[in-house]
Structures are given as structure tokens and as C-alpha cells.
Design a protein around this motif. Structure first.
Motif, PDB file in Angstrom:
ATOM      1  N   VAL A   1       7.384   4.039   9.511  1.00 16.65           N
ATOM      2  CA  VAL A   1       5.988   3.638   9.608  1.00 16.65           C
ATOM      3  C   VAL A   1       5.313   4.603  10.570  1.00 16.65           C
ATOM      4  O   VAL A   1       5.716   4.700  11.742  1.00 16.65           O
ATOM      5  CB  VAL A   1       5.840   2.188  10.111  1.00 16.65           C
ATOM      6  CG1 VAL A   1       4.362   1.843  10.315  1.00 16.65           C
ATOM      7  CG2 VAL A   1       6.483   1.222   9.130  1.00 16.65           C
ATOM      8  N   ASP A   2       4.343   5.345  10.061  1.00 15.21           N
ATOM      9  CA  ASP A   2       3.672   6.388  10.860  1.00 15.21           C
ATOM     10  C   ASP A   2       4.679   7.376  11.438  1.00 15.21           C
ATOM     11  O   ASP A   2       4.548   7.843  12.575  1.00 15.21           O
ATOM     12  CB  ASP A   2       2.845   5.760  11.994  1.00 15.21           C
ATOM     13  CG  ASP A   2       1.707   4.895  11.470  1.00 15.21           C
ATOM     14  OD1 ASP A   2       1.177   5.215  10.386  1.00 15.21           O
ATOM     15  OD2 ASP A   2       1.359   3.905  12.136  1.00 15.21           O
TER      16      ASP A   2
ATOM     17  N   GLU B   1      11.012   1.769  11.658  1.00 11.31           N
ATOM     18  CA  GLU B   1      10.507   0.426  11.938  1.00 11.31           C
ATOM     19  C   GLU B   1      11.674  -0.560  11.936  1.00 11.31           C
ATOM     20  O   GLU B   1      12.419  -0.668  10.953  1.00 11.31           O
ATOM     21  CB  GLU B   1       9.485   0.023  10.874  1.00 11.31           C
ATOM     22  CG  GLU B   1       8.940  -1.372  11.014  1.00 11.31           C
ATOM     23  CD  GLU B   1       8.083  -1.568  12.251  1.00 11.31           C
ATOM     24  OE1 GLU B   1       8.040  -2.704  12.751  1.00 11.31           O
ATOM     25  OE2 GLU B   1       7.459  -0.572  12.708  1.00 11.31           O
TER      26      GLU B   1
END
Length: 205
Positions: free
Chosen positions: A162-163, A167
Motif C-alpha cells: 500500500v503506497d 501492509e
């Protein structure tokens, strides 16, 4: 009131059970190796596992006793730490079975492998993270050997990012607890470290 335990008095097995019940949760290094001849790919979980160093990046795990994983690493100088995710719970546990020497846990348990980029041992195809390592050093402690591996490559499934960062809820890592207990990520609390200057100001009002 506390109960006191003397390691010498209670015995090795009982004190081992105590230690592994209170030093929890413990992350799992699902370690893949190959035999010196390159014919057999082994895979085994090790729950004495952590990061040792940042520069250079080094991880460590402990082999209790002398098993195929340790012997292969000593002979070949390479191994892969695969993240142990919750969906592979039963397969991870099965690879801890004391298969005879020369039997591949990949084949016996039916675990798909994929080629590594920088080392010879294969990765677990379904594991979301693989740390490819070359042997840095080993340290013998009693009946155990601590293995230090320099991470030369990390492969992360884009589906757990995530980004650009892994995560936790997507990684779903397993951990070892006491006895036959395993831990899952049921909840996470987040808090930032407090710089001293801010801590002092808040204390002094």
C-alpha cells in the motif's frame, strides 16, 4: 506473588516450554535451502527469528540442534527466508515434520516453488515476501546455532503493498506462541515515539 523457576532445577524441557510460552509472539522464518549437490530443496519453519543489523541488512534465526536446514546453509552459504502467512498455516506446520534426510518438504507437502533471483534455494511461490540471503556467519550456543544471513535481495508481492509499503493486514503473518499455539494479527495499536524535548515540555506543563 511470583513463582520462581530455576533452569537447573526444573530441567531443560520444562524450562524450554516456559521460555517459549513467555517470549511471545515470535515471528517465523520459513527457511528454504538446497542440498550441497543441489538435488533436494528443503523447507522448515524456525521461530527464533529476528532482524540483526540494518547496514548491511542481516537477519538471524536459530537452529535448535543440527538439521538439514543448518547443514545445507553451512555447505552452500545460501538460504531464503519466506514470510509465513496465515493462509498457509497447515502447510507451514507440515514442513516442521521430521521427514527423513533426503526428503524435500516442498515435494512431500506439495508446496509450489519459484526460482530466486540471487541465490540457488527456491522461494515459496505463495509466500508474499522472500528474503534471499547469503551466509554471514554462525554462532554456536550450547545445543543451538544462530545463523546470520546478509539479505542480498527482497521480493515482495505487489498485492500486499500500500503506497509502496507492505501492509500488515495484507501480509497476515503468523507467529509462534507456547506449546502448539500459533498467533494471528487480530488487532494493531499505533503510537508514535515522543521526542525528548516534547516529552519534557509536556511533563513540565
Amino acid at each position: 506473588m511470583r513463582i520462581d523457576y530455576d533452569p537447573q532445577a526444573v530441567g531443560t524441557a520444562a524450562f524450554y516450554q516456559l521460555l517459549t510460552s513467555v517470549v511471545v509472539p515470535r515471528p517465523i522464518a520459513w527457511v528454504s535451502t538446497v542440498s550441497p549437490e543441489g538435488f533436494v530443496a528443503n523447507l522448515a519453519p524456525h521461530s527464533f527469528f529476528t532482524v540483526s543489523c540494518v547496514v548491511p541488512p542481516v537477519v538471524q534465526f536459530t537452529s535448535v540442534g543440527r538439521k538439514d536446514t543448518l547443514r545445507n546453509i553451512e555447505e552452500t552459504g545460501e538460504f531464503v527466508v519466506n514470510l509465513a502467512p496465515e493462509p498457509l498455516f497447515e502447510e507451514i506446520n507440515a514442513t516442521a515434520t521430521d521427514f527423513p534426510h533426503g526428503v524435500s518438504e516442498f515435494d512431500a507437502v506439495g508446496i509450489e516453488r519459484e526460482a530466486s533471483l540471487r541465490v540457488e534455494p527456491p522461494r515459496v511461490a505463495a509466500s508474499p515476501v522472500a528474503l534471499e540471503c547469503v551466509l554471514h556467519s554462525t554462532l554456536r550456543l550450547g545445543d543451538s546455532t544462530v545463523v546470520f544471513g546478509r539479505v542480498v535481495h527482497a521480493a515482495v508481492d505487489e498485492r500486499v503493498l500500500v503506497d509502496g509499503h507492505p501492509e500488515l493486514a495484507l501480509l497476515r503473518p503468523l507467529s509462534r506462541l507456547g506449546g502448539n499455539e500459533w498467533g494471528t494479527v487480530a488487532g494493531v495499536r499505533e503510537i508514535a515515539r515522543i521526542p525528548y524535548e516534547r516529552w519534557r515540555q509536556e511533563r513540565d506543563g
